[in-house]
Write a protein that holds these residues in place. Structure first.
Motif, short mmCIF file in Angstrom:
data_model
loop_
_atom_site.label_atom_id
_atom_site.label_comp_id
_atom_site.label_asym_id
_atom_site.label_seq_id
_atom_site.Cartn_x
_atom_site.Cartn_y
_atom_site.Cartn_z
N ASN A 1 0.95 -1.08 -0.15
CA ASN A 1 0.06 -0.11 -0.03
C ASN A 1 0.81 1.20 -0.09
O ASN A 1 1.56 1.58 1.10
N PRO A 2 1.09 1.70 -1.08
CA PRO A 2 2.22 3.02 -1.19
C PRO A 2 1.90 4.22 -0.36
O PRO A 2 2.89 5.02 -0.03
N THR A 3 0.65 4.29 0.06
CA THR A 3 0.27 5.49 0.68
C THR A 3 0.30 5.17 2.37
O THR A 3 0.43 5.88 3.36
N GLY A 4 -0.13 3.67 2.63
CA GLY A 4 -0.36 3.22 4.06
C GLY A 4 -1.67 3.64 4.55
O GLY A 4 -2.08 3.37 5.74
N VAL A 5 -2.58 4.35 3.64
CA VAL A 5 -3.93 4.93 3.96
C VAL A 5 -4.77 3.60 3.91
O VAL A 5 -4.85 3.13 2.85
N HIS B 1 -9.11 2.35 5.60
CA HIS B 1 -10.43 2.68 6.15
C HIS B 1 -10.68 4.15 5.49
O HIS B 1 -11.17 5.00 6.40
N SER B 2 -10.52 4.32 4.35
CA SER B 2 -10.76 5.87 3.50
C SER B 2 -10.86 5.68 2.24
O SER B 2 -10.41 4.62 1.57
N PRO B 3 -11.54 6.61 1.29
CA PRO B 3 -11.63 6.18 0.04
C PRO B 3 -10.25 6.56 -0.61
O PRO B 3 -10.12 6.00 -1.79
N ALA B 4 -9.25 7.22 -0.05
CA ALA B 4 -7.82 7.41 -0.41
C ALA B 4 -6.92 5.84 -0.34
O ALA B 4 -5.89 5.78 -0.93
N GLU B 5 -7.55 4.75 0.20
CA GLU B 5 -6.78 3.55 0.28
C GLU B 5 -6.49 2.96 -1.20
O GLU B 5 -7.24 3.24 -2.21
N PHE B 6 -5.33 2.74 -1.37
CA PHE B 6 -4.87 2.34 -2.83
C PHE B 6 -3.64 1.22 -2.88
O PHE B 6 -3.17 1.24 -1.85
N ALA B 7 -3.83 0.28 -3.94
CA ALA B 7 -2.79 -0.61 -4.20
C ALA B 7 -2.53 -0.39 -5.84
O ALA B 7 -3.72 -0.33 -6.49
N ALA B 8 -1.42 -0.35 -6.25
CA ALA B 8 -1.12 -0.11 -7.68
C ALA B 8 -1.61 -1.46 -8.40
O ALA B 8 -1.21 -2.64 -7.59
N GLU B 9 -1.86 -1.32 -9.52
CA GLU B 9 -2.25 -2.60 -10.29
C GLU B 9 -1.28 -3.58 -10.42
O GLU B 9 -1.62 -4.89 -10.21
N ASP B 10 -0.11 -3.04 -10.65
CA ASP B 10 1.21 -4.17 -10.91
C ASP B 10 1.09 -4.91 -9.42
O ASP B 10 1.46 -6.16 -9.66
N ASP B 11 0.96 -4.16 -8.36
CA ASP B 11 1.33 -4.85 -7.29
C ASP B 11 0.22 -6.01 -6.77
O ASP B 11 -0.03 -7.04 -6.32
N CYS B 12 -1.15 -5.49 -7.38
CA CYS B 12 -2.27 -6.57 -7.31
C CYS B 12 -2.03 -7.79 -8.12
O CYS B 12 -2.43 -8.91 -7.42
N VAL B 13 -1.55 -7.56 -8.96
CA VAL B 13 -1.26 -8.66 -10.01
C VAL B 13 -0.35 -9.56 -9.22
O VAL B 13 -0.49 -10.78 -9.35
N ALA B 14 0.90 -8.93 -8.79
CA ALA B 14 1.88 -9.58 -8.25
C ALA B 14 1.33 -10.54 -7.03
O ALA B 14 1.71 -11.40 -6.77
N GLY B 15 0.32 -9.78 -6.25
CA GLY B 15 -0.33 -10.71 -5.17
C GLY B 15 -0.96 -11.63 -5.69
O GLY B 15 -1.19 -12.78 -4.97
N VAL B 16 -1.81 -11.59 -6.68
CA VAL B 16 -2.58 -12.76 -7.29
C VAL B 16 -1.48 -13.87 -7.62
O VAL B 16 -1.67 -15.10 -7.15
N THR B 17 -0.56 -13.56 -8.25
CA THR B 17 0.74 -14.61 -8.74
C THR B 17 1.40 -15.26 -7.17
O THR B 17 1.59 -16.61 -7.32
N ALA B 18 1.49 -14.45 -6.19
CA ALA B 18 2.01 -14.93 -5.01
C ALA B 18 0.90 -15.90 -4.33
O ALA B 18 1.32 -16.96 -3.82
N LEU B 19 -0.27 -15.54 -4.18
CA LEU B 19 -1.36 -16.19 -3.81
C LEU B 19 -1.33 -17.63 -4.52
O LEU B 19 -1.65 -18.71 -3.89
N ALA B 20 -1.52 -17.37 -5.91
CA ALA B 20 -1.42 -18.80 -6.83
C ALA B 20 -0.06 -19.65 -6.37
O ALA B 20 -0.53 -20.83 -6.28
N ASP B 21 1.06 -19.06 -6.34
CA ASP B 21 1.95 -19.85 -5.93
C ASP B 21 1.84 -20.55 -4.58
O ASP B 21 1.92 -21.92 -4.53
N VAL B 22 1.26 -19.83 -3.58
CA VAL B 22 1.21 -20.32 -2.28
C VAL B 22 0.17 -21.70 -2.06
O VAL B 22 0.22 -22.65 -1.74
N LEU B 23 -0.96 -21.34 -3.01
CA LEU B 23 -2.13 -22.25 -3.00
C LEU B 23 -1.68 -23.77 -3.68
O LEU B 23 -2.02 -24.63 -3.34
#
Length: 405
Positions: free
Chosen positions: A371-375, A377-399
């Motif tokens: 989370n690049p902002t650390g925010v 519980h707010s509308p400003a909460e954010f995660a970059a698209e590339d990081d989200c895709v990296a999260g999917v790959t990481a979860l797939a690897d773990v599963l």
């Protein structure tokens, strides 16, 4: 459907046009829309779909009755005007990870489950993780039936209005006995990964945390005609207590927040008769948390007495420190570090999660996405698209490492 397609479908559900944040509260229309979305994703993939006795949704690949199932997922509800990622990122990533594994031609040797736990945020009834607490037996039926929202609607009434049977709720040990591991992916609610330069991290523990209600009771009177010396104004000791909470947290290296307040009679030209404030406090260890809460209570009593105000303090919820299963945590770090020289960061967190509730019943672990902002519980909460895709790959690897050959 791709991760991006699912995200785009889910994004408008329960979103406030005024704030840009989300109001996906338990057993409301927005919640029903999110539940319908989850069910459709399950059926589109040919998964067996079910809703359990506590309103949690499950999608299964393979027969969970075989036992030793690997489960992933999170929640779809939100805090008032919350962000898009807290909860939903874990659910969307779960379906996307399954799609990726199928694309790899992975052969599953264990049942795989995807779950949406109900009422994780506690925004409507004031208690977090209701769905997982009920399932784990950490919340009794009697306690659940006493929960009410701001309009006085009880949890059973809300469930019944949404088409669910409130008399069926309760501990579900048979279901939990089928689960061999639960892995929850979540956006990081802080900036540790951003500061370290890592996209993905593994949770080490959840800080002990709780909620305390402070009721300051004074005397309602006219704001224009009552002398300052004659007032019993509960707003004054409340305000001083808010500042005391900040001081105590700084001394203990912890956090303490008064983020919710109710005032009676709540008139501009009236001295309040009651100021009710809710303290949320969290710390890395129990001793520090105890010190903060004790310090805030002591200060509140002194301030109340000085202003002729009565004070009642009630602990509404508490979760002790959660140490995630070390063997499972280490396995996640090993899988994610395979083929690289990078060490996967292990993070502590002050945020509560369904994984923390289940940790006393089944082996649990968590993955965090940067989370690049650390925010949060707010509308400003954010995660970059590339990081989200990296999260999917990481979860797939773990599963794949946990549920496939």
């Amino acid at each position: 459907m791709t991760f991006h397609g699912m995200w785009a479908e889910l994004l408008p559900l329960g979103r406030s046009s005024a704030s840009g944040g989300y109001r996906r509260f338990a057993w409301t229309e927005a919640d029903a829309d999110c539940r319908a979305w989850f069910e459709q994703q399950a059926r589109d993939r040919g998964l067996a779909y079910e809703t359990d006795r506590n309103g949690n949704q499950w999608a299964w690949l393979g027969d969970p009755a075989r036992g030793d199932a690997v489960v992933t997922g999170s929640h779809l509800d939100s805090v008032p005007d919350g962000g898009a990622f807290d909860g939903p990122l874990g659910v969307v990533s779960a379906f996307a990870a399954l799609d990726e594994l199928r694309g790899r031609g992975a052969r599953f040797t264990k049942p795989l489950g995807i779950v949406n736990f109900g009422d994780e945020e506690g925004a409507r009834f004031g208690l977090a993780c209701v769905g997982s607490r009920l399932t784990a037996g950490a919340l009794t039926v009697e306690q659940a039936h006493r929960l009410t929202d701001a309009q006085g609607i009880t949890l059973p009434q809300a469930m019944e209005a949404a088409g669910y049977d409130p008399d069926a709720i309760g501990a579900d040990p048979h279901r939990l006995a089928r689960i061999g591991a639960f892995v929850e992916l979540h956006v990081e609610q802080g900036r540790a990964l951003d500061l370290s330069g890592d996209r993905i991290g593994v949770a080490g523990s959840i800080w002990p945390h709780g909620r305390w209600r402070f009721d300051f009771r004074g005397e309602a009177n006219h704001a224009g005609t009552t002398r300052l010396a004659d007032r019993r104004d509960p707003m004054l000791p409340y305000a001083e207590t808010v500042l005391a909470a900040r001081r105590e947290a700084e001394l203990a290296g912890a956090v303490a927040t008064f983020g919710k307040i109710a005032v009676e009679p709540n008139g501009v030209n009236a001295i309040p008769s009651l100021v009710r404030g809710w303290l949320d406090s969290r710390a890395a260890d129990q001793e520090s948390l105890d010190a903060v809460v004790a310090g805030v209570k002591k200060a509140a009593r002194e301030y109340a007495a000085a202003h002729g105000v009565d004070l009642d303090v009630e602990r509404e919820s508490f979760t002790p420190v959660v140490e995630f299963d070390h063997a499972l945590r280490d396995e996640l770090a090993r899988v994610l570090g395979t083929g690289t020289d990078l060490k996967v960061p292990v993070l502590g967190t002050g945020a509560g999660h369904d994984a923390g509730i289940l940790s006393g019943r089944v082996p649990t672990a968590m993955l965090f996405v940067r989370n690049p902002t650390g925010v949060s519980h707010s509308p400003a909460e954010f995660a970059a698209e590339d990081d989200c895709v990296a999260g999917v790959t990481a979860l797939a690897d773990v599963l794949e490492g946990l549920a496939c050959t």
